[in-house]
Write an enzyme that holds these catalytic residues in place. Sequence first.
Site, PDB file in Angstrom:
ATOM      1  N   HIS A  72       0.767  -1.364   0.030  1.00 25.16           N
ATOM      2  CA  HIS A  72       0.090   0.001   0.069  1.00 25.16           C
ATOM      3  C   HIS A  72       0.832   1.275   0.072  1.00 25.16           C
ATOM      4  O   HIS A  72       1.883   1.229   0.833  1.00 25.16           O
ATOM      5  CB  HIS A  72      -1.110  -0.224   1.264  1.00 25.16           C
ATOM      6  N   TYR A 200      -9.477   5.102   6.715  1.00 20.33           N
ATOM      7  CA  TYR A 200      -9.728   5.527   8.126  1.00 20.33           C
ATOM      8  C   TYR A 200     -10.890   6.769   8.261  1.00 20.33           C
ATOM      9  O   TYR A 200     -10.625   7.721   7.583  1.00 20.33           O
ATOM     10  CB  TYR A 200      -8.586   6.292   8.819  1.00 20.33           C
ATOM     11  N   TYR A 384       3.464   7.162   9.450  1.00 19.17           N
ATOM     12  CA  TYR A 384       2.765   6.042   9.128  1.00 19.17           C
ATOM     13  C   TYR A 384       3.729   4.748   8.679  1.00 19.17           C
ATOM     14  O   TYR A 384       3.610   3.627   8.937  1.00 19.17           O
ATOM     15  CB  TYR A 384       1.512   6.366   8.261  1.00 19.17           C
TER      16      TYR A 384
HETATM   17  C1  PHB Z   1      -6.196  -4.179  11.013  1.00 20.89           C
HETATM   18  O1  PHB Z   1      -6.015  -4.703   9.718  1.00 20.89           O
HETATM   19  O2  PHB Z   1      -6.404  -4.664  11.907  1.00 20.89           O
HETATM   20  C2  PHB Z   1      -5.575  -2.777  11.424  1.00 20.89           C
HETATM   21  C3  PHB Z   1      -5.141  -2.136  10.206  1.00 20.89           C
HETATM   22  C4  PHB Z   1      -4.841  -0.645  10.566  1.00 20.89           C
HETATM   23  C5  PHB Z   1      -5.050  -0.309  11.766  1.00 20.89           C
HETATM   24  C6  PHB Z   1      -5.353  -1.144  12.864  1.00 20.89           C
HETATM   25  C7  PHB Z   1      -5.829  -2.477  12.611  1.00 20.89           C
HETATM   26  O3  PHB Z   1      -4.481   1.006  12.219  1.00 20.89           O
END
Ligand code: PHB
Length: 389
Positions: A72, A200, A384
């Site tokens: 990604h 998100y 990130y």
């Molecule tokens: C997940 O895929 O479980 C996941 C991905 C990103 C996050 C938290 C959980 O920030």
Amino acid sequence: MRTQVVIIGSGPAGLLLGQLLHQHGIDNIIVERQDRDYILGRIRAGVLEGGTVQLLEQVGVAQRLHREALIHSGIYLTFAGQRHAIDFKAVTGRTVAVYGQTEVTQDLMDARAAAGLQTIYHAKDVRPNGINGAHPNVSFVQDGREVTIDCDFIAGCDGFHGVSRQCIPENAIRTFERVYPFGWLGLLSDTPPVADELIYTRHERGFALCSMRSMTRSRYYLQCSLDERVEDWSDARFWDELKCRLDPEARDSLVTGPSLEKSIAPLRSFVAEPMRFGKLFLAGDAAHIVPPTGAKGLNLAASDVHYLSQALREYYAEKSSASLDGYSQKALARVWKAERFSWWMTSLLHRMSENDGFTERLQLAELDYLMSSQAATCALGENYVGLPF
Ligand code: PHB
Ligand code: APR
């Protein structure tokens, strides 16, 4: 029994440390209180920083990851009903790998077995002893028998509820904690992901996250109150609430299906300082917890064990304790930056409390700023994809 390093805990931190030490020619035994299947049954976040992938490559366990992981180069942020793309690759030149933590654990367990390294499962009443002296050991009960392993060092990789941190005298450790007044209700399903990147979402009804494990398996989360009970959430109720929080395009492309798993997890920030007491070194969740919003838990465990394995290599190869003495400070410097980022992502995207219009306006202003400032996008991006280690 005797070994150079006893590792308590066979989660990602303990397993990766075991492989790194083995690569440096350092003997280690893992002592774990659960069994393999229990560990592999736990569902955790699945976003790997480039540095974590490199460590897995270094210990030779990245073949399946390279075949199966989804690369990604950004995320989507949805707020005020609109979805916006954040392109990390454009601002940092780097990407992340989406690969379930269960798969990482499985790959590490297979490599450990192939290398013939010893893991003791089902160990009861595990205790680190003599950690402040010259001759530490780890004792436990196996099949009703008391066993002791003498060692030079103990690595406490036994997670937040483990025994390692708890055996450090109270006056030698300081803890810092923030417990958030909400949790995440997660659902796993064999359905295709809703978009090419993770979404998100900040919504008046609460945060939502669309994540994935593969092109046929998705993971979704909804912010929920702490008194919520998972039994009260039928699949239909979950999907309805998720649709309510998503942007129109995601709502239209969402494919729903029966859940494979549903659970509620509280959110917590926690750090214990220092990460060393005498011959005991803490790593991973044993020393710190981050809320999952920044997907940093596993990545922090990886940087801890990288520093620790380097320090132990230096100790055995060069007879120098300098890096062991510096381990806690070095690890904590990175830990606190990830704590800050995880706290910031959490504060930015969650519904904080009823009738808090001020916080809501600040969140929206900050999100708007993020999308209009390359510097702000870059700050999010570089955290990130992972700060260097
Ligand atoms: C997940 O895929 O479980 C996941 C991905 C990103 C996050 C938290 C959980 O920030
Ligand atoms: N004795 C032996 N083993 C123990 C004990 C004990 N007293 N207490 C806990 N353990 C084991 C647990 O059963 C578990 O397998 O230690 C392991 C700790 O694993 P994790 O909780 O996964 O912790 P860590 O390896 O630091 O994880 C780093 O991966 O699992 C995620 O949320 C975690 O994201 C974080 C990252």
